[in-house]
Motif scaffolding. Structure first.
Motif, PDB file in Angstrom:
ATOM      1  N   ILE A  93       0.849  -1.205   0.000  1.00 46.40           N
ATOM      2  CA  ILE A  93       0.000   0.000   0.000  1.00 46.40           C
ATOM      3  C   ILE A  93       0.878   1.247   0.000  1.00 46.40           C
ATOM      4  N   SER A  94       1.914   1.238   0.830  1.00 48.01           N
ATOM      5  CA  SER A  94       2.842   2.370   0.883  1.00 48.01           C
ATOM      6  C   SER A  94       3.504   2.598  -0.476  1.00 48.01           C
ATOM      7  N   ALA A  95       3.921   1.516  -1.118  1.00 49.60           N
ATOM      8  CA  ALA A  95       4.569   1.629  -2.431  1.00 49.60           C
ATOM      9  C   ALA A  95       3.604   2.200  -3.471  1.00 49.60           C
ATOM     10  N   LEU A  96       2.356   1.752  -3.425  1.00 47.71           N
ATOM     11  CA  LEU A  96       1.374   2.263  -4.384  1.00 47.71           C
ATOM     12  C   LEU A  96       1.095   3.747  -4.142  1.00 47.71           C
ATOM     13  N   LYS A  97       1.007   4.142  -2.882  1.00 49.62           N
ATOM     14  CA  LYS A  97       0.798   5.564  -2.572  1.00 49.62           C
ATOM     15  C   LYS A  97       1.951   6.405  -3.100  1.00 49.62           C
ATOM     16  N   ARG A  98       3.172   5.935  -2.909  1.00 53.74           N
ATOM     17  CA  ARG A  98       4.330   6.687  -3.402  1.00 53.74           C
ATOM     18  C   ARG A  98       4.377   6.702  -4.934  1.00 53.74           C
ATOM     19  N   ALA A  99       3.919   5.624  -5.557  1.00 55.25           N
ATOM     20  CA  ALA A  99       3.895   5.566  -7.026  1.00 55.25           C
ATOM     21  C   ALA A  99       2.968   6.617  -7.609  1.00 55.25           C
ATOM     22  N   TRP A 100       1.917   6.954  -6.859  1.00 57.41           N
ATOM     23  CA  TRP A 100       0.981   7.983  -7.312  1.00 57.41           C
ATOM     24  C   TRP A 100       1.351   9.363  -6.788  1.00 57.41           C
ATOM     25  N   PRO A 102       4.288  12.628  -6.075  1.00 59.76           N
ATOM     26  CA  PRO A 102       5.017  13.514  -6.990  1.00 59.76           C
ATOM     27  C   PRO A 102       6.222  12.859  -7.663  1.00 59.76           C
ATOM     28  N   GLU A 103       6.845  11.893  -7.014  1.00 59.55           N
ATOM     29  CA  GLU A 103       8.017  11.246  -7.606  1.00 59.55           C
ATOM     30  C   GLU A 103       7.673   9.936  -8.305  1.00 59.55           C
ATOM     31  N   GLY A 104       6.391   9.599  -8.336  1.00 61.36           N
ATOM     32  CA  GLY A 104       5.963   8.351  -8.967  1.00 61.36           C
ATOM     33  C   GLY A 104       6.058   8.409 -10.480  1.00 61.36           C
ATOM     34  N   THR A 105       6.125   7.246 -11.077  1.00 57.89           N
ATOM     35  CA  THR A 105       6.205   7.144 -12.537  1.00 57.89           C
ATOM     36  C   THR A 105       5.052   6.262 -13.025  1.00 57.89           C
ATOM     37  N   PRO A 106       4.691   6.369 -14.286  1.00 61.94           N
ATOM     38  CA  PRO A 106       3.660   5.479 -14.816  1.00 61.94           C
ATOM     39  C   PRO A 106       4.023   3.994 -14.644  1.00 61.94           C
ATOM     40  N   GLN A 107       5.298   3.675 -14.826  1.00 58.37           N
ATOM     41  CA  GLN A 107       5.723   2.282 -14.653  1.00 58.37           C
ATOM     42  C   GLN A 107       5.540   1.833 -13.204  1.00 58.37           C
ATOM     43  N   ALA A 108       5.920   2.653 -12.247  1.00 58.03           N
ATOM     44  CA  ALA A 108       5.748   2.303 -10.831  1.00 58.03           C
ATOM     45  C   ALA A 108       4.266   2.140 -10.497  1.00 58.03           C
ATOM     46  N   HIS A 112       2.942  -1.465  -9.043  1.00 62.34           N
ATOM     47  CA  HIS A 112       2.380  -1.571  -7.696  1.00 62.34           C
ATOM     48  C   HIS A 112       0.869  -1.764  -7.713  1.00 62.34           C
ATOM     49  N   ALA A 113       0.226  -1.301  -8.756  1.00 61.56           N
ATOM     50  CA  ALA A 113      -1.206  -1.592  -8.900  1.00 61.56           C
ATOM     51  C   ALA A 113      -1.409  -3.080  -9.167  1.00 61.56           C
ATOM     52  N   PHE A 114      -0.434  -3.730  -9.754  1.00 63.63           N
ATOM     53  CA  PHE A 114      -0.489  -5.174  -9.998  1.00 63.63           C
ATOM     54  C   PHE A 114      -0.064  -5.965  -8.757  1.00 63.63           C
ATOM     55  N   ARG A 115       0.986  -5.511  -8.082  1.00 60.80           N
ATOM     56  CA  ARG A 115       1.540  -6.262  -6.945  1.00 60.80           C
ATOM     57  C   ARG A 115       0.619  -6.260  -5.724  1.00 60.80           C
TER      58      ARG A 115
END
Length: 132
Positions: A93-100, A102-108, A112-115
């Motif tokens: 959940i933390s990783a997905l929040k960070r992916a969305w 300011p420093e997140g990327t479309p790939q991240a 993380h939406a998959f993981r």
């Protein structure tokens, strides 16, 4: 081979492979370690660096794999594995929040939406081995 034996050995194999991968490719797991736990990321309760957390997390996975293949410890190992997978959900959940963030990327975001949703079948799988 009985179905329950097969799913138990398959889970043990997955856990063993994951434990080895934590040691061989630790950077793969870095995003899942919440920054608040990391001493190298300004975390408030950081006891270990991100790298140390990843390496240390290989141990419970390896022990769970071993515990699953020993009939006498299987139920306890499956219970621990279920709790471990549930606990890892917070990191995902933390990783997905960070992916969305300011420093997140479309790939991240995609990764993380998959993981994150994969934790549900893993939890169910471990619990089914416990009940088996």
């Amino acid at each position: 081979m009985k179905a329950n034996t097969l799913k138990t050995w398959a889970l043990a194999t997955l856990l063993g492979a994951s434990a080895v991968n934590h040691l061989r490719n630790p950077k793969f797991y870095y995003p899942v370690v919440p920054p608040s736990l990391c001493s190298d990321k300004g975390g408030m309760s950081g006891l270990l660096t991100r790298h140390q957390w990843v390496i240390a997390s290989a141990a419970p996975e390896a022990l769970a794999a071993l515990g699953l293949v020993v009939p006498r410890t299987r139920k306890a190992a499956a219970t621990g594995t279920t709790l471990m997978f549930a606990g890892f959900t917070a990191g995902h959940i933390s990783a997905l929040k960070r992916a969305w963030g300011p420093e997140g990327t479309p790939q991240a975001r995609r990764i993380h939406a998959f993981r994150l949703p994969l934790q549900v079948p893993l939890i169910v799988w471990a619990w089914s081995v416990r009940r088996g």
